[in-house]
Scaffold this motif. Structure first.
Motif, short mmCIF file in Angstrom:
data_model
loop_
_atom_site.label_atom_id
_atom_site.label_comp_id
_atom_site.label_asym_id
_atom_site.label_seq_id
_atom_site.Cartn_x
_atom_site.Cartn_y
_atom_site.Cartn_z
N CYS A 1 0.85 -1.20 0.00
CA CYS A 1 0.00 0.00 0.00
C CYS A 1 0.88 1.24 0.00
CB CYS A 1 -0.91 0.02 1.23
SG CYS A 1 -1.75 1.61 1.46
N ARG B 1 -5.33 -3.86 -1.71
CA ARG B 1 -6.31 -4.30 -0.70
C ARG B 1 -6.88 -5.67 -1.01
NH1 ARG B 1 -9.28 -0.44 2.27
NH2 ARG B 1 -7.90 1.31 2.58
N LYS C 1 -4.83 -4.60 4.40
CA LYS C 1 -3.72 -4.10 3.57
C LYS C 1 -2.57 -3.71 4.48
CE LYS C 1 -4.59 0.78 3.70
NZ LYS C 1 -3.28 1.09 4.26
#
Ligand code: SF4
Length: 249
Positions: A61, A109, A120
């Motif tokens: 992420c 995600r 995540k």
């Protein structure tokens, strides 16, 4: 000073040992078959004809400054932590609707297989609270990843970016201003996909969000009542209710 946590990754140092992926999985108890981070391998020959070698591009992420996942979340479960700029998920508010998954251009995600909520990378929030670096940063044997406060000019990440050219992976139609920067040539930068935002967005945001918050509020009230009972009510209420004479029998 403002804080913006960020990661600087030197892809040329990555040799695809996957130590970062294993460390992340263990530190964050990520279910089997699911991952919070990844390593993409790109044939540099495809990127630069004549390059003729593989390049490995680690990622997770991007803790974007303009995160589309937050816009897609109907309940406010995904939010930006104003204290350090990270994008986090409040599992209590997440209803597992999955709207945020295709809203992320990086596919960062997934739905947690056991908890059924969105999951995540959180830059290892638990480890950071204990004063540790994210597991992937601490584990990388070649020090391909650096982590720190981008807003602090004295931080390692800020100094790396000052000394070197860097790139962000940005999807032209879904720009999110990601807070992972790559040094040198990270290989392909065109793989992020256009974000798919929920179609009934207004409905979700206006109806689902408040409803979930009411339910969470009720749970909190229930918990509060339980706690008050434990703290303030006597251990043996039945005994206390007995008539005076009976207690002396
Ligand atoms: Fe959200 Fe995806 Fe950006 Fe992470 S990378 S903050 S999940 S849009």
């Amino acid at each position: 000073m403002k804080t913006q946590l960020a990661m600087v990754i030197d892809a040329s140092r990555c040799w695809d040992c996957k130590a970062c992926m294993a460390a992340c999985k263990t530190a964050n108890k990520v279910p089997e078959g699911q991952w919070r981070n990844w390593i993409k391998s790109v044939d540099l020959d495809l990127v630069e004809p004549g390059g003729g070698r593989l390049i490995f591009q680690p990622g997770n992420c991007m803790h974007c400054s303009e995160p589309l996942c937050i816009k897609a979340c109907p309940t406010g479960a995904t939010y930006r932590n104003e204290a350090d700029g990270t994008v986090l998920i409040n599992r209590e508010l997440c209803i597992g609707c999955g709207q945020c998954l295709p809203a992320c251009p990086y596919g960062a995600r997934f739905r947690h297989a056991e908890l059924r909520v969105a999951d995540k990378c959180d830059f290892c929030a638990e480890r950071r609270a204990a004063g540790l670096e994210p597991a992937c940063v601490a584990t990388c044997p070649t020090k391909a990843r650096a982590f720190g406060n981008l807003a602090d000019p004295e931080s390692e990440v800020a100094r790396l970016l000052k000394r070197n050219e860097s790139v962000q992976l940005v999807q032209a139609k879904s720009p999110t201003d990601p807070n992972i920067r790559y040094l040198g040539n990270p290989g392909r930068t065109d793989w992020p996909v256009e974000a798919q935002m929920p179609s009934a967005f207004g409905f979700w945001k206006n109806v689902a969000g408040p409803v979930v918050k009411i339910f969470v509020g009720f749970s909190a009230l229930g918990f509060g009542a339980m706690l008050a009972k434990q703290l303030f009510l006597p251990d043996h209420p039945e005994e206390d209710r007995q008539p005076e004479e009976k207690r002396h029998e």
